[in-house]
Design an enzyme around this catalytic site. Sequence first.
Site, mmCIF file in Angstrom:
data_model
loop_
_atom_site.group_PDB
_atom_site.id
_atom_site.type_symbol
_atom_site.label_atom_id
_atom_site.label_comp_id
_atom_site.label_asym_id
_atom_site.label_seq_id
_atom_site.Cartn_x
_atom_site.Cartn_y
_atom_site.Cartn_z
ATOM 1 N N ASP A 1 -5.968 9.033 15.438
ATOM 2 C CA ASP A 1 -5.446 9.804 16.585
ATOM 3 C C ASP A 1 -4.610 8.906 17.501
ATOM 4 O O ASP A 1 -3.575 9.318 18.013
ATOM 5 C CB ASP A 1 -6.611 10.373 17.412
ATOM 6 N N GLU B 1 -0.276 7.189 8.243
ATOM 7 C CA GLU B 1 -1.030 7.806 9.360
ATOM 8 C C GLU B 1 -1.006 9.327 9.240
ATOM 9 O O GLU B 1 -0.845 10.044 10.222
ATOM 10 C CB GLU B 1 -0.451 7.348 10.700
ATOM 11 N N SER C 1 3.434 14.192 6.473
ATOM 12 C CA SER C 1 3.878 15.381 7.228
ATOM 13 C C SER C 1 3.113 16.618 6.765
ATOM 14 O O SER C 1 2.791 17.504 7.565
ATOM 15 C CB SER C 1 5.383 15.594 7.039
HETATM 16 C C1 FAD Z 1 4.268 0.669 4.307
HETATM 17 C C2 FAD Z 1 2.917 1.306 4.353
HETATM 18 C C3 FAD Z 1 1.967 0.819 5.241
HETATM 19 C C4 FAD Z 1 0.685 1.372 5.279
HETATM 20 N N1 FAD Z 1 -0.272 0.831 6.115
HETATM 21 C C5 FAD Z 1 -1.564 1.238 5.989
HETATM 22 C C6 FAD Z 1 -2.615 0.565 6.700
HETATM 23 O O1 FAD Z 1 -2.382 -0.362 7.487
HETATM 24 N N2 FAD Z 1 -3.901 0.965 6.490
HETATM 25 C C7 FAD Z 1 -4.222 1.980 5.642
HETATM 26 O O2 FAD Z 1 -5.403 2.268 5.481
HETATM 27 N N3 FAD Z 1 -3.238 2.654 4.973
HETATM 28 C C8 FAD Z 1 -1.932 2.303 5.118
HETATM 29 N N4 FAD Z 1 -0.943 2.949 4.434
HETATM 30 C C9 FAD Z 1 -1.313 4.038 3.518
HETATM 31 C C10 FAD Z 1 -0.891 5.406 4.020
HETATM 32 O O3 FAD Z 1 -1.658 5.779 5.112
HETATM 33 C C11 FAD Z 1 -1.001 6.372 2.809
HETATM 34 O O4 FAD Z 1 0.084 6.056 1.953
HETATM 35 C C12 FAD Z 1 -0.986 7.813 3.244
HETATM 36 O O5 FAD Z 1 -2.205 8.149 3.861
HETATM 37 C C13 FAD Z 1 -0.782 8.767 2.060
HETATM 38 O O6 FAD Z 1 -1.675 8.488 1.021
HETATM 39 P P1 FAD Z 1 -1.114 8.282 -0.463
HETATM 40 O O7 FAD Z 1 0.021 7.340 -0.418
HETATM 41 O O8 FAD Z 1 -2.260 7.955 -1.331
HETATM 42 O O9 FAD Z 1 -0.511 9.692 -0.870
HETATM 43 P P2 FAD Z 1 -1.327 10.963 -1.426
HETATM 44 O O10 FAD Z 1 -2.482 11.268 -0.561
HETATM 45 O O11 FAD Z 1 -1.586 10.762 -2.877
HETATM 46 O O12 FAD Z 1 -0.235 12.109 -1.236
HETATM 47 C C14 FAD Z 1 0.842 12.311 -2.159
HETATM 48 C C15 FAD Z 1 1.528 13.642 -1.782
HETATM 49 O O13 FAD Z 1 0.566 14.728 -1.879
HETATM 50 C C16 FAD Z 1 0.520 15.409 -0.641
HETATM 51 N N5 FAD Z 1 -0.848 15.888 -0.384
HETATM 52 C C17 FAD Z 1 -2.010 15.203 -0.489
HETATM 53 N N6 FAD Z 1 -3.050 15.978 -0.143
HETATM 54 C C18 FAD Z 1 -2.523 17.188 0.218
HETATM 55 C C19 FAD Z 1 -3.086 18.410 0.704
HETATM 56 N N7 FAD Z 1 -4.406 18.568 0.922
HETATM 57 N N8 FAD Z 1 -2.233 19.441 0.936
HETATM 58 C C20 FAD Z 1 -0.889 19.285 0.784
HETATM 59 N N9 FAD Z 1 -0.310 18.165 0.332
HETATM 60 C C21 FAD Z 1 -1.123 17.123 0.070
HETATM 61 C C22 FAD Z 1 0.954 14.408 0.419
HETATM 62 O O14 FAD Z 1 1.436 15.042 1.597
HETATM 63 C C23 FAD Z 1 2.053 13.652 -0.339
HETATM 64 O O15 FAD Z 1 3.252 14.378 -0.265
HETATM 65 C C24 FAD Z 1 0.366 2.458 4.430
HETATM 66 C C25 FAD Z 1 1.346 2.973 3.561
HETATM 67 C C26 FAD Z 1 2.591 2.407 3.510
HETATM 68 C C27 FAD Z 1 3.595 2.963 2.538
#
Ligand code: FAD
Length: 391
Positions: free
Chosen positions: A240, A363, A366
Amino acid sequence: MDLDLTDEQRLIQETAREFVDREIVPRARDSDRAARFDRELAASLGEMGYLGAPVAEEYGGRSLDYTSYGLIVEEVGRGDSSMRTVVSVQTSLVCGSIERWGTEDQKRHWLPRLCSGEALGCFGLTEPDTGSDAASVRTRAERVDGGWRLSGQKMWISLGNQAELALIFAQTDPEAKHKGLACFLVPTATKGFASQEIHGKLGLRASDTASIALDEVEVADDALLGDVGDGFKIAMTALDAGRYSVAAGCVGICEGCVQASVSYATERRQFGVPIATFQLVQELIADMVVKRDAARLLVRRAGILKDQAKPNTTETSIAKLFATEAAVECANAAIQVHGGSGYVDDHPVERYLRDARVTTLYEGTSQIHKLIIGRDATGINAMTPLRAGES
Ligand SMILES: Cc1cc2nc3c(=O)[nH]c(=O)nc-3n(C[C@H](O)[C@H](O)[C@H](O)COP(=O)(O)OP(=O)(O)OC[C@H]3O[C@@H](n4cnc5c(N)ncnc54)[C@H](O)[C@@H]3O)c2cc1C
């Protein structure tokens, strides 16, 4: 809602603007080109009090309100999103969690060093198989004599190679699902903790991003932040605050796009006149101005609600969703205003686009924010798919 800034808030904004123009803007392009994390500049952020601005003064922070914090983050975001990431992670995710959930000893041990920039912290929630579905963390925490043993992997962790402290979210009881999650304060020098830099990022090239391996990392009982079972709540309250910070940084990107575009369009001449003379160029800039102002007002609203300690999860999601998408759109439009010159890094706009792109992913993507906003509007949780027989 009073949107006017106080004299003190204006002074804080002005000081941050000058610092960013003097210290961050001149270094941003070279750090981006070299994909180099600038630890010295991170330390300067600490000296300015920008790594723990809302943290209480007795723990080394500045006791600033959230509106003021947002103004600082906006300025840093205008200068360089890689540096803004340091401010957001350190302040909102790490210091904020320790201040809210920590014991007096944990606060006194970690917060002064983190707020001053002497130590950096990282926030280890995401894993290779666990992203948006944060409750499904697989890293295991097992009870051992006098403490805990942590094993698992973390992915995409900002500052993960630079940090002295890692907040690690781990599952203590897989049967309990999110109620079994716990958060641990893990010094990164602990045996079994290893990090690796992630290369080849589209943007945030000067930000440090790591994968982390936890191989039977042993920590004492006093490393537990909050209680066993608090992990999910700690992660959500931290996010948040983190989302507010990301949104404020994106207002800075929008502002930078407007400034760069106005400056370029009033100087660049085509057909014998400055390109700002053309209505279609003005349309590009007017759209940016509208998005910047709307994003700024949404961030301001979320900040005021936080300052008033009122519920703000939905308002923060609205600000984060709008400001991050606006930053991507403004940066794309700013490149258009710059023509071919916008495609190389003589101007900041191509970096703005590359850096803005990740903000709609981390975080909360979208899509996740739309689900939070939709849940608030309808009362129906569309985040988790229903299985046959469930209602
Ligand atoms: C440069 C960078 C820095 C980061 N820093 C940190 C950090 O400091 N600490 C940390 O813990 N994480 C960090 N992250 C991770 C980031 O928070 C995650 O990448 C993010 O939460 C999305 O998770 P994912 O990449 O596994 O995508 P996924 O969860 O696999 O999502 C893939 C796609 O599916 C969609 N999707 C997933 N679930 C649903 C749903 N229920 N309904 C509709 N659509 C959905 C998503 O919107 C997305 O379009 C970082 C990521 C990057 C790229």
